[in-house]
Design a protein around this motif. Sequence first.
Motif, mmCIF file in Angstrom:
data_model
loop_
_atom_site.group_PDB
_atom_site.id
_atom_site.type_symbol
_atom_site.label_atom_id
_atom_site.label_comp_id
_atom_site.label_asym_id
_atom_site.label_seq_id
_atom_site.Cartn_x
_atom_site.Cartn_y
_atom_site.Cartn_z
ATOM 1 N N TYR A 98 7.308 4.196 2.328
ATOM 2 C CA TYR A 98 5.911 4.384 2.748
ATOM 3 C C TYR A 98 5.059 3.158 2.431
ATOM 4 N N LYS A 102 3.357 0.720 5.147
ATOM 5 C CA LYS A 102 1.894 0.655 5.159
ATOM 6 C C LYS A 102 1.417 -0.765 4.858
ATOM 7 N N LYS A 105 1.815 -2.877 7.944
ATOM 8 C CA LYS A 105 0.795 -2.559 8.951
ATOM 9 C C LYS A 105 -0.571 -3.114 8.548
ATOM 10 N N ASP A 106 -0.905 -3.015 7.265
ATOM 11 C CA ASP A 106 -2.177 -3.549 6.784
ATOM 12 C C ASP A 106 -2.226 -5.067 6.945
ATOM 13 N N SER A 175 4.735 5.820 12.115
ATOM 14 C CA SER A 175 3.853 6.311 11.051
ATOM 15 C C SER A 175 4.520 6.105 9.698
ATOM 16 N N PRO A 176 3.862 5.440 8.748
ATOM 17 C CA PRO A 176 4.441 5.267 7.415
ATOM 18 C C PRO A 176 4.779 6.604 6.749
#
Length: 271
Positions: A98, A102, A105-106, A175-176
Amino acid sequence: MKKVGKTRVERARQAFLNGDLEMHRRLHSPEEIGKEPWHKTEQGKYIGQAVYGASDGIVTTFAAISGVAGANLSPTVALIVGLANLFADGLSMAIGDYLSEKSEKDYIKAERERELWEVEHLPEAEKLEVREIYKRKGLSGEKLEALVDAITSNKELWIETMLHEELGLFEDDTSPLKSALVTFFSFIIAGFMPLVTYVFASTWSFIANHQFMLSCVITAATLFFVGALRQVVTGVKWYKGGLEMLFVGGTSAAVAYFIGWLLRTVFGIVV
């Protein structure tokens, strides 16, 4: 329920693996290319996480109980160690997945915002960068200028080009949270297989008397099955993937068993 057929890309991949040039040509005809919608689907998006989560789950759990068996400890200890290892490692792996997804993506989001700002405030410099990127790829003259003009005429395409070509970043819509859940449950389900005989030992004396041996058989079958599933992700032959996973899992378990045996027989560590 309506059965979902294979996509054109999936059929083309199978044609490639089979060496079927005629099918490959047919799937790349204008008719075939034009009739399939160009969009991503949920199907297959998390296959990688499922396969690798399952692989890690079964290998780490079986290695743990192999170490206990090598030390000749109680089956109850094997069950406790196996379950504790299963859930702790599964949760740790899911959280790591996760945070990794994430963070990536950030990072891409931050780089996209920076590229947008540069395109809006330093358009000539950014256009020069696009020109240099494709110049290094071998384009020149009118073809180069036409491509640069086409890319920089669309702000979204311009930013995407800078992300891909300059920074080597590629976005996806996974989706994480979903990725972490798939990793966790595949880890738990596959990792539970070596523990089946320990959990149900009380139901049949034969299982109770041959817990570790039966666990080895079940684990070997599961390892081969999970390894064969890697074909979906890597494209390797299913039997090759199965044998590779069987070898890796067997080696890990053998090492753990040997360490347990060594601690008990050579160093005299008894629990």
